[in-house]
Motif scaffolding. Structure first.
Motif, PDB file in Angstrom:
ATOM      1  N   CYS A 125      36.775  31.830  23.528  1.00 33.31           N
ATOM      2  CA  CYS A 125      35.923  32.771  22.383  1.00 33.31           C
ATOM      3  C   CYS A 125      36.324  31.929  20.841  1.00 33.31           C
ATOM      4  CB  CYS A 125      36.387  34.289  22.288  1.00 33.31           C
ATOM      5  SG  CYS A 125      35.906  35.087  20.731  1.00 33.31           S
ATOM      6  N   CYS A 148      33.461  34.013  16.451  1.00 36.90           N
ATOM      7  CA  CYS A 148      32.239  34.054  15.584  1.00 36.90           C
ATOM      8  C   CYS A 148      31.942  35.612  15.223  1.00 36.90           C
ATOM      9  CB  CYS A 148      30.892  33.335  16.142  1.00 36.90           C
ATOM     10  SG  CYS A 148      30.309  34.051  17.532  1.00 36.90           S
ATOM     11  N   CYS A 194      28.949  38.615  19.001  1.00 35.08           N
ATOM     12  CA  CYS A 194      28.494  39.844  19.960  1.00 35.08           C
ATOM     13  C   CYS A 194      29.049  41.026  19.388  1.00 35.08           C
ATOM     14  CB  CYS A 194      29.332  39.446  21.376  1.00 35.08           C
ATOM     15  SG  CYS A 194      31.133  39.199  20.990  1.00 35.08           S
ATOM     16  N   CYS A 206      26.275  33.493  23.038  1.00 37.05           N
ATOM     17  CA  CYS A 206      27.592  33.146  22.961  1.00 37.05           C
ATOM     18  C   CYS A 206      27.965  31.918  22.849  1.00 37.05           C
ATOM     19  CB  CYS A 206      28.432  34.006  23.889  1.00 37.05           C
ATOM     20  SG  CYS A 206      29.975  33.676  23.786  1.00 37.05           S
TER      21      CYS A 206
HETATM   22  S1  SF4 Z   1      29.669  35.791  20.528  1.00 33.41           S
HETATM   23 FE1  SF4 Z   1      31.671  36.848  20.865  1.00 33.41          FE
HETATM   24  S2  SF4 Z   1      32.760  36.314  22.865  1.00 33.41           S
HETATM   25 FE2  SF4 Z   1      31.161  34.654  22.073  1.00 33.41          FE
HETATM   26  S3  SF4 Z   1      32.389  33.043  20.823  1.00 33.41           S
HETATM   27 FE3  SF4 Z   1      31.475  34.713  19.379  1.00 33.41          FE
HETATM   28  S4  SF4 Z   1      32.718  36.365  19.289  1.00 33.41           S
HETATM   29 FE4  SF4 Z   1      33.608  35.055  20.783  1.00 33.41          FE
END
Ligand code: SF4
Ligand code: SF4
Length: 149
Positions: free
Chosen positions: A26, A29, A32, A126
């Motif tokens: 992860c 970011c 999600c 993701c």
């Molecule tokens: S979308 Fe969610 S699970 Fe994927 S890298 Fe970003 S924070 Fe992490």
């Protein structure tokens, strides 16, 4: 490239395309936890844990942050699609250590593991998919079994 081979997990003979493991790390970011409308399913145990984490009673937590969807319960969202528990400035989860199983087990959901194409679709959304250390099959299976999505 992942190969399909037979493996034995918990006494059950299975063929899975990800038997050599999958990479995931992860990047924090926050993508999600925001964006398009969706549901983050929660049960009472999770509500209790998140309430304790935020220092409020389960009832208060539920009044502030949870909506009913039929017989199920989901975290609410802000008007911009952010999860109500996402810190608007830091873009981090305010209940991270106690986040629901749905969040803890991403991206190892049945729906993402169904086919390599489904996994590739998850990876498009993701940036953590296919990055970082290899997560072994045993761990993937363990995560997927925690919640069926
Ligand atoms: S979308 Fe969610 S699970 Fe994927 S890298 Fe970003 S924070 Fe992490
Ligand atoms: S509970 Fe936390 S990890 Fe889960 S969607 Fe909300 S902000 Fe993201």
């Amino acid at each position: 490239m992942h190969t399909i081979r037979k493996v034995i997990m918990a006494g059950i003979r299975k063929e899975v395309w990800y038997s050599n493991g999958l990479r995931f790390h992860c990047t924090q970011c926050g993508d999600c936890c925001s964006g398009s409308e969706g549901y983050v399913w929660v049960n009472q145990e999770e509500i209790n844990a998140m309430a304790a984490r935020l220092g409020v009673s389960p009832l208060t937590f539920e009044e502030r942050f949870v909506k009913r969807v039929g017989v199920r319960r989901s975290l609410t969202e802000r008007a911009n699609g952010d999860c109500v528990l996402l810190d608007e400035k830091t873009r981090k989860c305010t209940a991270y250590e106690e986040r629901p199983r749905q969040c803890k087990t991403w991206p190892f959901w049945d729906s993402n593991l169904r086919t390599p194409e489904a996994w590739a679709e998850a990876a498009e959304a993701c940036p953590g998919c296919d990055k970082g250390n290899l997560v072994p099959l045993e761990k993937i299976v363990e995560q997927a079994a925690k919640i069926r999505i």
